[in-house]
Scaffold this motif. Structure first.
Motif, PDB file in Angstrom:
ATOM      1  N   THR A  61       1.217  -1.399  -0.147  1.00 45.65           N
ATOM      2  CA  THR A  61       0.184  -0.040  -0.046  1.00 45.65           C
ATOM      3  C   THR A  61       0.327   1.489  -0.110  1.00 45.65           C
ATOM      4  OG1 THR A  61       0.046   0.080   2.267  1.00 45.65           O
ATOM      5  CG2 THR A  61      -2.064  -0.979   1.371  1.00 45.65           C
ATOM      6  N   ASP A  62       2.238   1.345   0.215  1.00 48.83           N
ATOM      7  CA  ASP A  62       2.922   2.557   0.241  1.00 48.83           C
ATOM      8  C   ASP A  62       2.853   3.061   1.765  1.00 48.83           C
ATOM      9  OD1 ASP A  62       4.782   3.610  -0.797  1.00 48.83           O
ATOM     10  OD2 ASP A  62       4.272   4.991  -1.640  1.00 48.83           O
ATOM     11  N   ALA A  63       2.186   2.380   2.241  1.00 53.13           N
ATOM     12  CA  ALA A  63       1.851   3.269   3.758  1.00 53.13           C
ATOM     13  C   ALA A  63       3.462   3.275   4.674  1.00 53.13           C
ATOM     14  CB  ALA A  63       0.954   2.491   4.615  1.00 53.13           C
ATOM     15  N   SER A 113       4.229  10.232   5.258  1.00 54.55           N
ATOM     16  CA  SER A 113       3.614   9.179   5.289  1.00 54.55           C
ATOM     17  C   SER A 113       3.734   8.007   3.991  1.00 54.55           C
ATOM     18  CB  SER A 113       2.316   9.636   5.054  1.00 54.55           C
ATOM     19  OG  SER A 113       1.727  10.561   4.449  1.00 54.55           O
ATOM     20  N   THR A 114       3.611   8.592   3.478  1.00 54.00           N
ATOM     21  CA  THR A 114       4.673   7.264   1.772  1.00 54.00           C
ATOM     22  C   THR A 114       5.421   7.139   1.773  1.00 54.00           C
ATOM     23  OG1 THR A 114       3.935   8.482   0.586  1.00 54.00           O
ATOM     24  CG2 THR A 114       2.198   7.510   1.146  1.00 54.00           C
ATOM     25  N   GLY A 115       5.776   5.735   1.185  1.00 52.29           N
ATOM     26  CA  GLY A 115       6.893   5.411   0.633  1.00 52.29           C
ATOM     27  C   GLY A 115       7.491   6.594  -0.520  1.00 52.29           C
ATOM     28  N   ARG A 116       5.945   6.912  -1.227  1.00 48.12           N
ATOM     29  CA  ARG A 116       6.704   7.588  -2.533  1.00 48.12           C
ATOM     30  C   ARG A 116       7.061   9.399  -2.076  1.00 48.12           C
ATOM     31  NH1 ARG A 116       5.499   6.870  -7.656  1.00 48.12           N
ATOM     32  NH2 ARG A 116       4.421   5.128  -6.933  1.00 48.12           N
ATOM     33  N   ALA A 117       6.554   9.292  -0.980  1.00 43.94           N
ATOM     34  CA  ALA A 117       6.774  10.942  -0.118  1.00 43.94           C
ATOM     35  C   ALA A 117       7.982  11.179   0.533  1.00 43.94           C
ATOM     36  CB  ALA A 117       5.640  11.621   0.690  1.00 43.94           C
ATOM     37  N   PHE A 118       8.365   9.647   0.791  1.00 40.59           N
ATOM     38  CA  PHE A 118       9.209  10.203   1.386  1.00 40.59           C
ATOM     39  C   PHE A 118      10.737   9.733   0.589  1.00 40.59           C
ATOM     40  CE2 PHE A 118      13.542   8.320   3.673  1.00 40.59           C
ATOM     41  CZ  PHE A 118      13.649   8.899   4.912  1.00 40.59           C
ATOM     42  N   ALA A 119      11.039   9.593  -0.424  1.00 41.65           N
ATOM     43  CA  ALA A 119      11.225   9.891  -1.672  1.00 41.65           C
ATOM     44  C   ALA A 119      12.127  10.698  -1.999  1.00 41.65           C
ATOM     45  CB  ALA A 119      11.213   8.449  -2.175  1.00 41.65           C
ATOM     46  N   ALA A 120      10.103  11.244  -2.340  1.00 40.61           N
ATOM     47  CA  ALA A 120      10.797  12.990  -2.966  1.00 40.61           C
ATOM     48  C   ALA A 120      11.312  13.572  -2.514  1.00 40.61           C
ATOM     49  CB  ALA A 120       9.233  13.491  -3.397  1.00 40.61           C
ATOM     50  N   LEU A 121      11.888  13.243  -0.558  1.00 41.85           N
ATOM     51  CA  LEU A 121      12.707  14.783   0.254  1.00 41.85           C
ATOM     52  C   LEU A 121      14.606  14.058   0.142  1.00 41.85           C
ATOM     53  CD1 LEU A 121      10.500  14.930   2.722  1.00 41.85           C
ATOM     54  CD2 LEU A 121      10.238  15.990   1.574  1.00 41.85           C
ATOM     55  N   ARG A 181      16.077   3.591   0.466  1.00 44.18           N
ATOM     56  CA  ARG A 181      15.893   2.223   1.219  1.00 44.18           C
ATOM     57  C   ARG A 181      15.218   1.680  -0.004  1.00 44.18           C
ATOM     58  NH1 ARG A 181      11.708   3.705   5.143  1.00 44.18           N
ATOM     59  NH2 ARG A 181      13.419   4.459   6.175  1.00 44.18           N
ATOM     60  N   PHE A 182      14.785   1.894  -0.633  1.00 53.32           N
ATOM     61  CA  PHE A 182      13.345   1.852  -2.142  1.00 53.32           C
ATOM     62  C   PHE A 182      14.599   0.742  -2.692  1.00 53.32           C
ATOM     63  CE2 PHE A 182      11.806   1.134  -6.386  1.00 53.32           C
ATOM     64  CZ  PHE A 182      10.141   0.900  -6.004  1.00 53.32           C
ATOM     65  N   ASP A 183      15.917   1.051  -3.000  1.00 56.67           N
ATOM     66  CA  ASP A 183      16.843   0.589  -4.276  1.00 56.67           C
ATOM     67  C   ASP A 183      17.153  -0.349  -3.202  1.00 56.67           C
ATOM     68  OD1 ASP A 183      16.502   2.434  -5.940  1.00 56.67           O
ATOM     69  OD2 ASP A 183      18.045   3.281  -5.044  1.00 56.67           O
ATOM     70  N   THR A 184      17.005  -0.843  -1.931  1.00 59.89           N
ATOM     71  CA  THR A 184      17.706  -1.516  -1.183  1.00 59.89           C
ATOM     72  C   THR A 184      16.662  -2.873  -0.934  1.00 59.89           C
ATOM     73  OG1 THR A 184      19.568  -0.080   0.125  1.00 59.89           O
ATOM     74  CG2 THR A 184      19.068  -2.201   1.528  1.00 59.89           C
ATOM     75  N   VAL A 185      15.489  -2.319  -0.927  1.00 57.08           N
ATOM     76  CA  VAL A 185      14.534  -3.732   0.030  1.00 57.08           C
ATOM     77  C   VAL A 185      14.114  -3.789  -1.754  1.00 57.08           C
ATOM     78  CG1 VAL A 185      12.295  -3.360   0.666  1.00 57.08           C
ATOM     79  CG2 VAL A 185      14.357  -2.228   1.834  1.00 57.08           C
ATOM     80  N   VAL A 186      13.150  -3.173  -2.362  1.00 56.77           N
ATOM     81  CA  VAL A 186      12.886  -3.457  -3.731  1.00 56.77           C
ATOM     82  C   VAL A 186      13.557  -4.452  -4.337  1.00 56.77           C
ATOM     83  CG1 VAL A 186      11.235  -3.144  -5.222  1.00 56.77           C
ATOM     84  CG2 VAL A 186      10.675  -2.311  -3.569  1.00 56.77           C
ATOM     85  N   HIS A 187      14.695  -3.947  -4.655  1.00 57.08           N
ATOM     86  CA  HIS A 187      15.768  -4.898  -5.706  1.00 57.08           C
ATOM     87  C   HIS A 187      16.486  -5.485  -4.900  1.00 57.08           C
ATOM     88  CE1 HIS A 187      14.993  -0.348  -8.510  1.00 57.08           C
ATOM     89  NE2 HIS A 187      13.877  -1.131  -8.514  1.00 57.08           N
ATOM     90  N   PRO A 234       9.567  -8.810  -1.959  1.00 57.56           N
ATOM     91  CA  PRO A 234       9.457  -7.674  -0.088  1.00 57.56           C
ATOM     92  C   PRO A 234       7.881  -6.896  -0.447  1.00 57.56           C
ATOM     93  CG  PRO A 234      10.879  -7.613  -1.473  1.00 57.56           C
ATOM     94  CD  PRO A 234      10.514  -7.633  -2.611  1.00 57.56           C
ATOM     95  N   LEU A 235       7.388  -7.565   1.259  1.00 52.62           N
ATOM     96  CA  LEU A 235       6.110  -6.964   1.155  1.00 52.62           C
ATOM     97  C   LEU A 235       5.486  -6.152   2.985  1.00 52.62           C
ATOM     98  CD1 LEU A 235       2.665  -7.685   0.257  1.00 52.62           C
ATOM     99  CD2 LEU A 235       3.018  -8.764   2.765  1.00 52.62           C
ATOM    100  N   ARG A 236       6.569  -6.166   3.623  1.00 50.12           N
ATOM    101  CA  ARG A 236       6.918  -5.645   4.319  1.00 50.12           C
ATOM    102  C   ARG A 236       7.959  -4.897   5.451  1.00 50.12           C
ATOM    103  NH1 ARG A 236       6.730  -6.454  10.283  1.00 50.12           N
ATOM    104  NH2 ARG A 236       6.362  -8.575   9.136  1.00 50.12           N
ATOM    105  N   ALA A 237       8.647  -3.811   5.296  1.00 50.89           N
ATOM    106  CA  ALA A 237      10.527  -3.736   6.236  1.00 50.89           C
ATOM    107  C   ALA A 237      10.098  -2.620   7.035  1.00 50.89           C
ATOM    108  CB  ALA A 237      10.982  -3.106   5.298  1.00 50.89           C
ATOM    109  N   HIS A 238      10.087  -3.327   8.283  1.00 51.81           N
ATOM    110  CA  HIS A 238      10.596  -2.395   9.289  1.00 51.81           C
ATOM    111  C   HIS A 238      12.108  -2.246   9.614  1.00 51.81           C
ATOM    112  CE1 HIS A 238       9.843  -6.229  11.946  1.00 51.81           C
ATOM    113  NE2 HIS A 238      10.995  -6.369  11.847  1.00 51.81           N
ATOM    114  N   GLY A 239      12.248  -0.823  10.305  1.00 48.37           N
ATOM    115  CA  GLY A 239      13.751  -0.402  10.754  1.00 48.37           C
ATOM    116  C   GLY A 239      13.397   0.241  11.300  1.00 48.37           C
ATOM    117  N   VAL A 240      15.067   1.207  11.551  1.00 47.44           N
ATOM    118  CA  VAL A 240      15.275   2.198  13.188  1.00 47.44           C
ATOM    119  C   VAL A 240      16.335   3.194  11.479  1.00 47.44           C
ATOM    120  CG1 VAL A 240      16.001   3.008  14.320  1.00 47.44           C
ATOM    121  CG2 VAL A 240      15.383   1.082  15.015  1.00 47.44           C
ATOM    122  N   ILE A 241      15.698   4.324  12.085  1.00 49.73           N
ATOM    123  CA  ILE A 241      16.655   5.363  11.323  1.00 49.73           C
ATOM    124  C   ILE A 241      17.237   6.032  12.204  1.00 49.73           C
ATOM    125  CG2 ILE A 241      15.839   5.160   8.590  1.00 49.73           C
ATOM    126  CD1 ILE A 241      14.696   8.482  10.395  1.00 49.73           C
TER     127      ILE A 241
END
Length: 598
Positions: free
Chosen positions: A58-60, A80-88, A97-103, A146-153
């Motif tokens: 859902t990209d939440a 609030s979404t992965g796409r919005a975070f990536a825009a920053l 993170r997208f590259d590391t996880v999704v790819h 990959p369906l779900r990811a959690h972590g710490v920044i």
């Protein structure tokens, strides 16, 4: 989910309220103690870390409550979404993170797949950049993706700055900001290969600031650093845009000249020389006059690899300094010099191989009493046996070994061999030659002391010979050497006496036991009145000081008679026996004269 209540009989902390985990301390054994709450959010916030969970389908993107504060974002909807975070994220990030996880090419076997990455975040156009370390674990869906990811920044700006500084220093010089030696060599290698492919020439200049050590002594190191920095700027200002400048060593700069002919390199060098010397350098203590000397080489014409380029540039720089400081000299091929270099390489290999294969030998030359012609002692002379069985005499190998810095290794081996001979023959007396390099070598001293302590009767039968030229180079140091050797029970002889014209005062100051008169004067006694006068004077000097005297290179009975008349104590040379691999002290007296010479 049901809650677990505290067990008052136990001592271990327990979890309560599964909907809101917290850790409660048992107070049964500590009446009145406060119950402690383990607040994960508070701890993460205090150390500047933010937890998150990302639902990829859902990209939440759900964050911990401290995310806006740590990331400097007032509006939570911006992340609030992965796409919005990536825009920053900064456009220059190598990985997100997208590259590391999704790819990811890894496979989730049921426990998730860990990941870690670093990237730069720009929350607003003018806000400071944040470097983020992102650590987590992703979990796969039914399709294995990959369906779900959690972590710490967490923000790592300080660490990133340190890493950037280290990365910078690994390539650039801190003082001048120019390439350091390692990076300069890398660029030079690339330039050389490009020149070879394009069939053009490139040049390399080695620029040395003249008399920098005097500036250090006169004004201090900080002023010398100011001079180095100023010279770097002046060189940079005289360069073409495609050329490269780097700090080669303390007072030296390297300049890479791309697409540069031999004529061009000379013009460029004169431009750099003028740029450095034309104006004084303004420093914190006042103006300082500075000049430079340059050595250069054209490649691949005169150097086919980076090692040759650097070596030949240094060689020409040294020649320029010796000839005329403040000038430029270009490398020119020299057949004799190249032959000598090849001979040095061959000789180095031959000496080292001979040492490793135990092909260092001793030849023994008698030194006899002048009246009885009985051996007083034997001089141990080094020889090297080649792999083909031929013999190299010491006079052919010692100068080469001294030039190549290998003579101390030979001295160590000769010492061991000579002491072994003295141990095997309790009545033998022998001498050995020591090079100037070994007189100050702590390893040689340690070996000599160890051998003499192990074999206590050897010292009184061993004579150590040093050349007169080495003795007068530094009389005080030589006197210390003589004292140390005599303290170990050995005698000291000065070899080739007369070649250095040692004064009466210095000879008395040294405190040696024996002087061996240089054979170059002895061999012409019957033909040269000057040599007769000189040798007689040397013998008279030795006798007045109470020293034993040895005449080298004695070839005839006429020479021996003159030497005896003048008070010489011992003879050495062809008349009384040449050097031999045989051990004459083991033979009968009648056969001693018939040994094979070496």
């Amino acid at each position: 989910m049901t809650s677990k209540q505290p067990d008052t009989a136990g001592t271990a902390p327990v979890l309560v309220d599964s909907e809101e985990p917290r850790l409660v301390a048992d107070s049964a054994r500590a009446p009145g103690a406060l119950r402690l709450k383990f607040d994960v959010d508070q701890i993460l916030q205090s150390v500047g870390e933010v937890p998150y969970e990302w639902y990829i389908d859902t990209d939440a993107l759900v964050w911990g409550p401290n995310a806006p504060a740590v990331l400097g974002i007032r509006n939570p909807s911006l992340i609030s979404t992965g796409r919005a975070f990536a825009a920053l994220l900064d456009a220059g990030n190598a990985e997100t993170r997208f590259d590391t996880v999704v790819h990811s090419q890894a496979t989730d076997t049921g426990e998730g797949v860990s990941y870690q990455t670093e990237y730069c975040l720009c929350s607003a156009p003018r806000s400071p950049k944040l470097w983020i370390e992102d650590c987590g674990r992703w979990f796969a869906g039914p399709d294995g993706r990959p369906l779900r990811a959690h972590g710490v920044i967490r923000c790592i700006n300080d660490r990133h700055e340190r890493e950037q500084e280290l990365a910078y220093l690994s390539r650039f010089d801190r003082l001048t900001g120019e390439l350091n030696r390692t990076h300069l060599a890398e660029v030079l290698e690339v330039t050389l290969q490009e020149s070879i492919r394009s069939r053009v020439s490139c040049g390399f200049l080695l620029v040395a600031i003249d008399n920098l050590e005097r500036i250090n002594a006169a004004y201090g190191y900080h002023v010398a650093d100011e001079v180095i920095g100023a010279v770097a700027k002046r060189l940079r200002s005289k360069m073409r845009g495609e050329d490269c400048l780097g700090r080669f060593s303390g007072n030296k700069f390297g300049i890479i000249l791309k697409n540069c002919s031999p004529d061009d390199i000379m013009i460029a060098a004169e431009r750099f020389l003028a740029g450095v010397r034309d104006d004084v350098v303004t420093t914190s203590v006042g103006p300082v006059a500075v000049t430079s000397t340059i050595g250069g080489v054209t490649a691949p014409r005169h150097a086919g690899n980076i090692q040759e380029i650097l070596a030949r540039a240094q060689e020409t720089l040294d020649s320029a300094k010796a000839k005329r400081p403040g000038s430029f000299l270009a490398y020119r091929p020299n057949v004799e010099r190249e032959a000598l270099r090849r001979e040095n390489v061959r000789s180095t290999d031959e000496i080292v191989t001979a040492l490793n294969e135990r092909r260092i030998l001793l030849a023994f030359e008698p030194v006899v009493e002048i009246s009885t012609r009985e051996p007083a002692f034997y001089e141990c002379l080094m020889r090297i046996r080649r792999s083909d069985g031929t013999i190299i005499p010491a006079k052919a190998i010692v100068p080469v070994a001294e030039r190549l810095g290998l003579v101390r290794l030979l001295d160590h081996r000769v010492l061991e061999l000579a002491v072994a001979e003295l141990v095997a023959a309790p009545d033998l007396k022998a001498s050995l030659n020591v090079s100037p390099a070994s007189t100050t070598d702590p390893d040689w001293w340690a070996r000599l002391g160890a051998l003499l302590r192990t074999h206590r009767d050897v010292g009184e039968r061993l004579t150590v010979e040093i050349t007169e030229m080495a003795a007068i180079h530094d009389v005080d140091d030589t006197r210390g050497f003589v004292t140390r050797v005599k303290d170990l029970g050995c005698r000291i002889a000065i070899d080739d006496f007369g070649a250095g014209y040692t004064s009466f005062r210095n000879l008395r100051k040294l405190g040696v036991d024996i002087v061996k008169i240089d054979g170059a004067f002895v061999q012409n006694l019957m033909r040269s009145e000057d040599d007769r006068a000189f040798v007689r004077t040397l013998l008279d000097l030795g006798n007045r000081l109470g020293l034993k005297t040895v005449a080298e290179w004695v070839q005839s009975e006429e020479d021996a008679a003159l030497l005896a008349e003048w008070g010489c104590n011992y003879l050495q040379g062809a008349l009384v026996g040449r050097a031999s691999f045989e051990r004459p002290w083991l033979q009968e007296p009648a056969t001693r004269r018939s040994v094979v010479s070496a």
